[in-house]
Write a protein that holds these residues in place. Structure first.
Motif: not given
Length: 229
Positions: A208-229
């Motif tokens: 479990v992780h609380r997301l902060v702006d700019g976090d880079q998130l990898r789920v399986g083989g897919t990469l995302f960047t979180y933008h938000g508060p």
């Protein structure tokens, strides 16, 4: 700063930014640079920086590591050299200080590191630069969202979005969930699901992780960047 260009016959050129002094190349998911090929050992070779230069080291791989056509155990690795690991050819590119910024994240993974869908570098850069552009003066701030390396934006609306069902993930079937993004006190949490698919935030496995702006998130083989508060 330097990056490795990864060439594979019949596939677009992909790349990996060298932001640490040592990068493990291998077939295993635990490698820094994952090269999915039976000709690549689980921990095949290491790219390491010593002083002001880079070196390639074979780590006892079954099929060996070749530099400019010759097998090597350890050798300098510079621009113009070609390292062959399995079916992949690796080339080192040193970046000038004046070069434009490229897609990167806190974990050090850049663009398509071969665990994500094959996306040409130019498309990744165009999508990332467009997403990073500042909104016009007076416009409303963007809603919290995940941005994929393919430029697709997933708005975080509602209470729960499931990876695999609501947010497509490479290697995860739609009727399974590798985890979820959940609303939490004005922000968002990412939570691992019941499927044995790791979730990484900024290069670290999380439950479990609380997301902060700019976090880079990898789920399986897919990469995302979180933008938000």
């Amino acid at each position: 700063m330097a990056r490795v260009l990864i060439e594979e016959e019949g596939a677009p050129v992909r790349y990996y930014r060298l932001v640490t002094d040592a990068v493990m190349i291998g077939r295993a998911d635990t490698a820094d640079l994952v090269l999915p090929d039976t000709g690549v050992s689980r921990t095949h070779a290491l790219i390491v920086r010593r002083g002001d230069g880079w070196y390639i080291e074979d780590k006892g791989s079954a099929n060996g590591t070749h530099l400019n056509g010759a097998p090597v155990t350890e050798a300098p690795f510079g621009p113009g050299d070609v390292v062959v690991v399995g079916k992949f050819s690796l080339r080192l590119k040193l970046e000038d200080a004046g070069e434009g910024a490229e897609y990167t994240g806190r974990s050090g993974d850049v663009g398509d590191d071969l665990t994500s869908p094959a996306i040409p570098v130019a498309e990744i850069l165009a999508a990332t630069q467009a997403a990073a552009a500042s909104p016009p003066a007076g416009s409303a701030p963007a809603a919290p969202h995940l941005l994929g390396v393919d430029g697709v934006l997933y708005d975080l609306r509602g209470e729960v979005l499931l990876f695999g069902r609501d947010i497509p993930v490479t290697g995860v079937l739609p009727f399974f969930s590798a985890g979820a993004v959940r609303a939490d006190e004005g922000g968002w949490l990412v939570q691992r699901g019941f499927v044995l698919t790791p979730i990484e935030v900024n290069g670290k496995n999380v439950a479990v992780h609380r997301l902060v702006d700019g976090d880079q998130l990898r789920v399986g083989g897919t990469l995302f960047t979180y933008h938000g508060p």
